[in-house]
Scaffold this active site. Sequence first.
Site, PDB file in Angstrom:
ATOM      1  CB  CYS A 193      15.430  45.058  -5.951  1.00 34.75           C
ATOM      2  SG  CYS A 193      14.782  43.458  -6.425  1.00 34.75           S
TER       3      CYS A 193
ATOM      4  CB  CYS B 263      15.750  39.196 -11.719  1.00 35.17           C
ATOM      5  SG  CYS B 263      16.759  40.686 -11.647  1.00 35.17           S
TER       6      CYS B 263
ATOM      7  CG  HIS C 190      17.731  30.768  -3.387  1.00 33.80           C
ATOM      8  ND1 HIS C 190      17.505  31.266  -4.647  1.00 33.80           N
ATOM      9  CD2 HIS C 190      17.129  31.630  -2.525  1.00 33.80           C
ATOM     10  CE1 HIS C 190      16.820  32.397  -4.542  1.00 33.80           C
ATOM     11  NE2 HIS C 190      16.578  32.635  -3.261  1.00 33.80           N
TER      12      HIS C 190
ATOM     13  CD  GLU D 221      20.210  33.868  -8.202  1.00 32.60           C
ATOM     14  OE1 GLU D 221      19.647  34.575  -7.355  1.00 32.60           O
ATOM     15  OE2 GLU D 221      21.353  34.099  -8.625  1.00 32.60           O
TER      16      GLU D 221
ATOM     17  CB  THR E 277      21.874  37.666  -8.140  1.00 39.46           C
ATOM     18  OG1 THR E 277      20.678  37.076  -7.632  1.00 39.46           O
ATOM     19  CG2 THR E 277      22.075  37.297  -9.580  1.00 39.46           C
TER      20      THR E 277
END
Length: 281
Positions: free
Chosen positions: A12, A97, A125, A127, A160
């Site tokens: 990505c 990101c 996680h 994030e 996300t």
Amino acid sequence: MQVRVASHSGFCFGVKRAIKIAEKTLASSKGAKNIYSLGSIIHNPQVVGALSKKGLKVIKDINDARTGTVIISSHGAPIEIVTKIKKKKLDLVDATCPFVKNAHNIVKDLKSKGYDVIVIGDKKHPEVKALLSLTGASPTAGVAHPRGGGGKKVAFVSQTTQSKDNYLRGIFDILKEDFSEARIFNTICSDTAQRQALAKKFLKECDVMMVVGGKNSANTRRLYQICRESGVDSHHIETEKEIKKKWFFKKKSCGVVSGASTPDEMVKKITKKIKTLMKGR
Ligand code: SF4
């Protein structure tokens, strides 16, 4: 047997960007100083292995970084870690990101307006840990939970790479409690949404699914969860070496989807191996 590969595969945008930042940082240091990444820069062991060969030192704890540069991964880092990096006078290179950064900005804004911000995601996680550090809440059962009784202004953001179904389930569970106002933000990144939509399309047309990507990759695991829950035979693999011929016995159509940190090359190798195994069928 037919093999169908998702039109949207390979790295990505956020992963490509993080790899580029890491390679550029390594090239500019020319081995003269330590270049650390706090955790895996992306969740793909093969790619991280290749970057390690170029000199990237993956550390789990910021206290393991002595001098040099710390690269923050595509998943972002908790605010206290960023503070520590600055305190230790290490150079900081931020490969978070932009989609993740956008979620950070939403959380900061909501917090400043008095909302209890609830993060739906995997609490272990990186994030989610970073997002939770901005909410000031501690996670329970995968979410940062509002405390106290009624009269609360609550707001929701998602990891996300979460699936929409998981996000909605989490929101409904929490809204059973008292609240005066609720706001919902769709922070699922467009790349994740597109890959999940393609997987769902294949699930209607294929009788076996290959989900390619790191076993530690949240978005790949989410794709695998979607495939598995559909009842179609599904296999989560990192490389072509894991493929077993028996998976394709009496199958008519195999769908291949991949996570956001899976190189295109790996998807091609896997497709080639399946076609070779199935030659003449
Ligand atoms: S999956 Fe989405 S949020 Fe995660 S790195 Fe890729 S583009 Fe960014």
